[in-house]
Write a protein that holds these residues in place. Structure first.
Motif, mmCIF file in Angstrom:
data_model
loop_
_atom_site.group_PDB
_atom_site.id
_atom_site.type_symbol
_atom_site.label_atom_id
_atom_site.label_comp_id
_atom_site.label_asym_id
_atom_site.label_seq_id
_atom_site.Cartn_x
_atom_site.Cartn_y
_atom_site.Cartn_z
ATOM 1 N N PRO A 1 -2.412 0.374 11.438
ATOM 2 C CA PRO A 1 -1.425 1.038 10.857
ATOM 3 C C PRO A 1 -0.225 0.670 10.299
ATOM 4 C CG PRO A 1 -2.458 2.341 12.780
ATOM 5 C CD PRO A 1 -2.681 0.639 12.910
ATOM 6 N N GLY A 2 -0.023 0.827 8.947
ATOM 7 C CA GLY A 2 1.248 0.309 8.408
ATOM 8 C C GLY A 2 1.309 -1.317 8.146
ATOM 9 N N THR A 3 0.285 -1.887 8.271
ATOM 10 C CA THR A 3 0.294 -3.338 7.983
ATOM 11 C C THR A 3 0.221 -3.836 6.628
ATOM 12 O OG1 THR A 3 -1.982 -3.481 8.663
ATOM 13 C CG2 THR A 3 -0.422 -3.759 10.432
ATOM 14 N N LEU A 4 -0.404 -2.979 5.686
ATOM 15 C CA LEU A 4 -0.536 -3.499 4.381
ATOM 16 C C LEU A 4 0.915 -3.678 3.646
ATOM 17 C CD1 LEU A 4 -3.655 -1.312 2.965
ATOM 18 C CD2 LEU A 4 -3.444 -3.923 3.622
ATOM 19 N N PRO A 5 0.951 -4.713 2.810
ATOM 20 C CA PRO A 5 2.305 -5.103 2.374
ATOM 21 C C PRO A 5 3.137 -3.701 1.471
ATOM 22 C CG PRO A 5 0.854 -6.176 1.139
ATOM 23 C CD PRO A 5 0.075 -5.348 2.317
ATOM 24 N N PRO A 6 4.303 -3.479 1.720
ATOM 25 C CA PRO A 6 4.900 -2.164 1.250
ATOM 26 C C PRO A 6 5.238 -2.635 -0.428
ATOM 27 C CG PRO A 6 6.266 -3.260 3.010
ATOM 28 C CD PRO A 6 5.246 -4.237 2.926
ATOM 29 N N GLU A 7 5.199 -3.931 -1.031
ATOM 30 C CA GLU A 7 5.076 -4.081 -2.178
ATOM 31 C C GLU A 7 4.031 -3.574 -3.044
ATOM 32 O OE1 GLU A 7 4.176 -7.916 -0.539
ATOM 33 O OE2 GLU A 7 5.599 -6.233 -0.156
ATOM 34 N N ALA A 8 2.856 -3.504 -2.220
ATOM 35 C CA ALA A 8 1.391 -3.296 -2.951
ATOM 36 C C ALA A 8 1.162 -1.762 -3.156
ATOM 37 C CB ALA A 8 0.419 -3.588 -1.854
ATOM 38 N N CYS A 9 0.282 -1.724 -4.278
ATOM 39 C CA CYS A 9 -0.680 -0.329 -4.415
ATOM 40 C C CYS A 9 -1.698 -0.536 -3.768
ATOM 41 C CB CYS A 9 -0.698 -0.292 -6.237
ATOM 42 S SG CYS A 9 -1.615 1.357 -6.492
ATOM 43 N N ALA A 10 -1.785 0.618 -2.771
ATOM 44 C CA ALA A 10 -3.097 0.553 -1.857
ATOM 45 C C ALA A 10 -3.746 1.637 -2.232
ATOM 46 C CB ALA A 10 -2.569 0.746 -0.501
ATOM 47 N N VAL A 11 -5.229 1.538 -2.377
ATOM 48 C CA VAL A 11 -6.181 2.490 -2.441
ATOM 49 C C VAL A 11 -7.144 2.536 -1.479
ATOM 50 C CG1 VAL A 11 -7.982 3.245 -4.076
ATOM 51 C CG2 VAL A 11 -6.146 1.977 -4.970
ATOM 52 N N ALA A 12 -6.888 3.666 -0.622
ATOM 53 C CA ALA A 12 -7.652 4.070 0.493
ATOM 54 C C ALA A 12 -9.175 4.309 -0.031
ATOM 55 C CB ALA A 12 -7.377 4.925 1.489
ATOM 56 N N ILE A 13 -10.340 3.818 0.608
ATOM 57 C CA ILE A 13 -11.657 4.165 0.073
ATOM 58 C C ILE A 13 -12.598 4.714 1.184
ATOM 59 C CG2 ILE A 13 -13.802 3.222 -0.968
ATOM 60 C CD1 ILE A 13 -12.056 1.332 -2.476
ATOM 61 N N LEU B 1 -6.251 5.401 5.464
ATOM 62 C CA LEU B 1 -4.611 5.679 4.921
ATOM 63 C C LEU B 1 -3.749 5.463 5.578
ATOM 64 C CD1 LEU B 1 -6.838 7.905 3.832
ATOM 65 C CD2 LEU B 1 -4.946 9.516 3.827
ATOM 66 N N LEU B 2 -3.818 5.314 7.012
ATOM 67 C CA LEU B 2 -2.838 4.996 7.946
ATOM 68 C C LEU B 2 -2.460 3.305 7.876
ATOM 69 C CD1 LEU B 2 -3.804 6.704 11.114
ATOM 70 C CD2 LEU B 2 -1.674 7.115 9.931
ATOM 71 N N ALA B 3 -3.589 3.003 7.350
ATOM 72 C CA ALA B 3 -3.121 1.301 7.013
ATOM 73 C C ALA B 3 -2.299 1.063 5.881
ATOM 74 C CB ALA B 3 -4.501 0.413 6.755
ATOM 75 N N ALA B 4 -2.383 1.937 5.172
ATOM 76 C CA ALA B 4 -1.350 1.890 3.612
ATOM 77 C C ALA B 4 -0.100 2.741 3.805
ATOM 78 C CB ALA B 4 -2.344 2.402 2.632
ATOM 79 N N ALA B 5 0.293 3.093 4.991
ATOM 80 C CA ALA B 5 1.219 3.935 5.277
ATOM 81 C C ALA B 5 2.781 3.510 4.899
ATOM 82 C CB ALA B 5 1.388 4.102 6.797
ATOM 83 N N ARG B 6 3.050 2.379 4.536
ATOM 84 C CA ARG B 6 4.210 1.797 4.052
ATOM 85 C C ARG B 6 4.109 1.145 2.802
ATOM 86 N NH1 ARG B 6 7.048 -2.700 6.480
ATOM 87 N NH2 ARG B 6 4.769 -3.737 6.682
ATOM 88 N N CYS B 7 2.760 1.253 2.003
ATOM 89 C CA CYS B 7 2.776 0.940 0.650
ATOM 90 C C CYS B 7 3.655 1.566 -0.401
ATOM 91 C CB CYS B 7 1.224 0.902 0.263
ATOM 92 S SG CYS B 7 0.603 -0.604 1.267
ATOM 93 N N ARG B 8 3.929 1.013 -1.364
ATOM 94 C CA ARG B 8 4.866 1.525 -2.567
ATOM 95 C C ARG B 8 4.122 2.778 -3.318
ATOM 96 N NH1 ARG B 8 4.137 0.191 -7.548
ATOM 97 N NH2 ARG B 8 2.936 -1.645 -6.901
ATOM 98 N N ARG B 9 2.907 2.396 -3.402
ATOM 99 C CA ARG B 9 1.927 3.555 -4.198
ATOM 100 C C ARG B 9 0.914 3.666 -3.377
ATOM 101 N NH1 ARG B 9 -0.369 3.117 -10.159
ATOM 102 N NH2 ARG B 9 -0.831 5.197 -10.493
ATOM 103 N N LYS B 10 0.269 5.089 -2.918
ATOM 104 C CA LYS B 10 -0.974 5.105 -2.232
ATOM 105 C C LYS B 10 -2.063 6.038 -2.994
ATOM 106 C CE LYS B 10 1.529 6.745 1.153
ATOM 107 N NZ LYS B 10 2.856 6.493 1.958
ATOM 108 N N LEU B 11 -3.102 5.624 -3.231
ATOM 109 C CA LEU B 11 -4.255 6.345 -4.038
ATOM 110 C C LEU B 11 -5.399 6.514 -3.158
ATOM 111 C CD1 LEU B 11 -3.850 4.503 -7.507
ATOM 112 C CD2 LEU B 11 -2.737 6.654 -6.813
ATOM 113 N N LEU B 12 -5.920 7.641 -3.577
ATOM 114 C CA LEU B 12 -7.434 7.969 -2.885
ATOM 115 C C LEU B 12 -8.342 7.571 -3.761
ATOM 116 C CD1 LEU B 12 -6.360 11.738 -2.026
ATOM 117 C CD2 LEU B 12 -6.681 9.813 -0.426
ATOM 118 N N GLY B 13 -9.290 6.310 -3.408
ATOM 119 C CA GLY B 13 -10.446 5.945 -4.047
ATOM 120 C C GLY B 13 -11.839 6.422 -3.786
ATOM 121 N N SER B 14 -12.639 6.540 -4.756
ATOM 122 C CA SER B 14 -14.059 7.088 -4.272
ATOM 123 C C SER B 14 -14.931 6.927 -5.804
ATOM 124 C CB SER B 14 -13.985 8.400 -3.967
ATOM 125 O OG SER B 14 -13.392 9.339 -4.987
ATOM 126 N N PHE B 15 -16.305 7.009 -5.565
ATOM 127 C CA PHE B 15 -16.801 7.102 -6.801
ATOM 128 C C PHE B 15 -16.664 8.446 -7.602
ATOM 129 C CE2 PHE B 15 -18.966 3.086 -6.803
ATOM 130 C CZ PHE B 15 -19.707 3.112 -5.486
#
Ligand code: MLT
Length: 231
Positions: free
Chosen positions: A15-27, A110-124
């Motif tokens: 949790p919270g380990t993806l870089p804050p400057e990144a845009c993360a997409v949880a899939i 979702l928790l891995a991306a907790a500190r990311c600047r932008r957080k999106l929900l990814g799916s087909f």
């Protein structure tokens, strides 16, 4: 202009380990991030992910207009308001609500991306809209939910398909997992359908009964939704 970097995590980092400057997409194609995109499309005000069901219940007890939702072993948790099926998250049920969300694998992504600047929900179900939302992002992390800490084919194929479509727009895979995911990229809706319905989790969900099999079909359909959502 520097090419955008696309990195992939095939299982969720801590949790919270993806870089804050990144845009993360949880899939979590099956089913969490597909379901949460439907919930947002239907007016859910906020999503708060939790690793444990107890934390979700605690937030509901503290915060008005909050629903406890998620699953264990694919089924609704005792005491929860909603499970994890996209069909349950109707406008009537979730509009204006905060979702205290606890699922087995999706919550971890979702928790891995907790500190990311932008957080999106990814799916087909939101593929084209998600790729569009990422076109101008310089630093992208695609974090797959996997299954109990193991690789999940449908999530990796979704990450690979997003990476391939961004690559066509000049972005580049920037870690080994992204290069591996690229080899699973789907070129057609039929390929997506075959991978998702044929996946270990897809086949298992279908054994739980017709409503679950209908969920798998929904999650295996490209661009069911014409927008990409964040949390
Ligand atoms: C999860 O988050 O583990 C999955 O979405 C489980 C499920 O299919 O309900």
């Amino acid at each position: 202009m520097t090419a955008a970097r696309v990195r992939v995590a095939l299982v969720p980092p801590a949790p919270g380990t993806l870089p804050p400057e990144a845009c993360a997409v949880a899939i979590d194609v099956l089913r969490a991030t597909t379901t949460l995109a439907v919930a947002r499309r239907n007016g859910a005000a906020a999503i708060v992910p939790f690793a444990t069901t107890g934390e979700a219940l605690a937030l509901r007890a503290r915060l008005r207009d909050t629903l406890a939702c998620g699953e264990r072993d694919g089924r609704i948790v005792e005491g929860f308001d909603l499970g994890n099926s996209p069909m349950e998250f109707t406008r009537e049920r979730v509009s204006g609500k905060t979702l205290a969300f606890a699922s087995t694998n999706g919550s971890r992504a979702l928790l891995a991306a907790a500190r990311c600047r932008r957080k999106l929900l990814g799916s087909f179900a939101t593929l084209s809209a998600t790729v569009d939302a990422l076109r101008d992002e310089p630093d992208i992390w695609l974090v797959c939910a996997g299954k109990l800490g193991r690789f999940a084919l449908e999530d990796a194929a979704c990450a690979g398909t997003i990476t391939a479509q961004l690559q066509a727009a000049g972005a580049g895979p920037a870690n080994e997992e992204a290069r591996l995911a690229l080899t699973l990229a789907c070129a057609t809706a039929d390929e997506v359908h075959a991978i998702v319905t044929g996946s270990e989790h897809g086949r298992w969900l279908a054994t739980l009964g017709d409503p679950f099999a209908a969920d798998v079909e929904f999650c295996a359909t490209v661009d069911k939704l014409d927008a990409c959502f964040g949390w």
